[in-house]
Design a protein around this motif. Sequence first.
Motif, PDB file in Angstrom:
ATOM      1  N   TRP A  62      -6.885  -4.472 -33.774  1.00  0.00           N
ATOM      2  CA  TRP A  62      -6.573  -6.070 -32.851  1.00  0.00           C
ATOM      3  C   TRP A  62      -7.875  -7.202 -33.816  1.00  0.00           C
ATOM      4  O   TRP A  62      -8.046  -7.905 -33.030  1.00  0.00           O
ATOM      5  CB  TRP A  62      -6.959  -5.924 -31.842  1.00  0.00           C
ATOM      6  N   GLY A  63      -9.049  -6.105 -33.966  1.00  0.00           N
ATOM      7  CA  GLY A  63     -10.201  -7.126 -34.092  1.00  0.00           C
ATOM      8  C   GLY A  63     -11.740  -6.581 -34.660  1.00  0.00           C
ATOM      9  O   GLY A  63     -11.671  -5.273 -34.905  1.00  0.00           O
ATOM     10  N   ALA A  64     -12.767  -7.288 -34.405  1.00  0.00           N
ATOM     11  CA  ALA A  64     -13.998  -6.633 -34.323  1.00  0.00           C
ATOM     12  C   ALA A  64     -14.482  -6.022 -33.674  1.00  0.00           C
ATOM     13  O   ALA A  64     -14.437  -6.207 -31.885  1.00  0.00           O
ATOM     14  CB  ALA A  64     -15.451  -7.400 -35.033  1.00  0.00           C
ATOM     15  N   SER A  65     -14.829  -4.509 -33.653  1.00  0.00           N
ATOM     16  CA  SER A  65     -15.436  -4.024 -32.588  1.00  0.00           C
ATOM     17  C   SER A  65     -16.541  -3.115 -32.745  1.00  0.00           C
ATOM     18  O   SER A  65     -17.534  -3.014 -33.970  1.00  0.00           O
ATOM     19  CB  SER A  65     -15.485  -2.484 -32.021  1.00  0.00           C
ATOM     20  N   GLY A  66     -17.269  -2.158 -32.203  1.00  0.00           N
ATOM     21  CA  GLY A  66     -18.568  -1.601 -32.061  1.00  0.00           C
ATOM     22  C   GLY A  66     -20.085  -2.167 -31.643  1.00  0.00           C
ATOM     23  O   GLY A  66     -19.857  -2.713 -31.066  1.00  0.00           O
ATOM     24  N   PRO A  67     -21.073  -1.291 -31.894  1.00  0.00           N
ATOM     25  CA  PRO A  67     -22.294  -1.315 -31.127  1.00  0.00           C
ATOM     26  C   PRO A  67     -22.675  -2.558 -31.307  1.00  0.00           C
ATOM     27  O   PRO A  67     -23.112  -3.964 -30.969  1.00  0.00           O
ATOM     28  CB  PRO A  67     -23.281  -0.691 -31.457  1.00  0.00           C
ATOM     29  N   ALA A  68     -22.651  -3.090 -32.551  1.00  0.00           N
ATOM     30  CA  ALA A  68     -23.146  -4.254 -33.282  1.00  0.00           C
ATOM     31  C   ALA A  68     -22.174  -5.785 -32.119  1.00  0.00           C
ATOM     32  O   ALA A  68     -22.842  -6.510 -31.745  1.00  0.00           O
ATOM     33  CB  ALA A  68     -22.748  -4.439 -34.745  1.00  0.00           C
ATOM     34  N   ILE A  69     -20.965  -5.387 -32.418  1.00  0.00           N
ATOM     35  CA  ILE A  69     -20.023  -6.723 -31.485  1.00  0.00           C
ATOM     36  C   ILE A  69     -20.784  -6.682 -30.302  1.00  0.00           C
ATOM     37  O   ILE A  69     -20.051  -8.217 -29.748  1.00  0.00           O
ATOM     38  CB  ILE A  69     -18.572  -6.417 -31.935  1.00  0.00           C
TER      39      ILE A  69
END
Length: 202
Positions: free
Chosen positions: A28-35
């Motif tokens: 569905w898109g971008a995630s993870g710690p940076a986001i």
Amino acid sequence: MGTVVEGTTVSLVGTKHKATGPLLVTHWGASGPAILKLSSYGARYVHDCDYQFPIAVNWIGLTNSALVAEHLQGIVDSNPRKFLTSVHPFGLPTRMWQYILQKTALGADKRWDELGKKGLNKLVEALTNDQYKVTGKGAFRDEFVTCGGVSLSDINLNTMESKVCKNLYFAGEVLDVDAITGGFNLQAAWTTGFVAGKAMAL
Ligand SMILES: Cc1cc2nc3c(=O)[nH]c(=O)nc-3n(C[C@H](O)[C@H](O)[C@H](O)COP(=O)(O)OP(=O)(O)OC[C@H]3O[C@@H](n4cnc5c(N)ncnc54)[C@H](O)[C@@H]3O)c2cc1C
């Protein structure tokens, strides 16, 4: 989808907000710690933009373009006849590297010594300043913590009692306190709950 790129730096274009860490590309898109960190640092800004704003992704964490170009030139020099797809610079995951080549329109059938200065510069830009347009946010209740709430200036922080309404106490998420994940929000909830509970019992 399902690709994780370690050591990215993601920034909100036109602001000083940036965050580093792994970036996860989801269905569905971008995630993870940076986001997650970036959406926390820039929570008010992205809200004011109605969640429509550009981000810039540095996939390799290196900001010095000259050093990036030097690294790529090193690949050209040592692997001139290899295909672009077969040598991944900076340890990028295969699928991410293929995607970047596709995005920069550098054909998969191109070899490193056919890249030329223009192609090399294109890659430097795509690796260090890859821009995307954010067009929305996760669903309500998907978030770990919410920015905003009862203003701390309306609270006596020694007791957590409202300065506006006597005998009304606040603690935790309902306050205008938020932090990145890692236990800080839980700690805020527990600590303010403890202080409020103690004050109420007096
Ligand atoms: C998926 C997820 C992951 C998270 N990970 C982290 C993390 O790694 N580190 C970190 O620090 N924080 C994390 N958090 C945030 C952290 O969990 C919250 O900041 C913290 O739990 C807030 O505690 P709270 O007691 O203030 O609120 P809540 O835990 O939201 O408790 C509020 C309670 O009130 C109840 N309630 C609501 N309305 C009413 C009503 N009208 N009547 C009666 N009861 C009501 C709710 O059912 C709920 O039980 C995470 C949150 C989520 C959702």
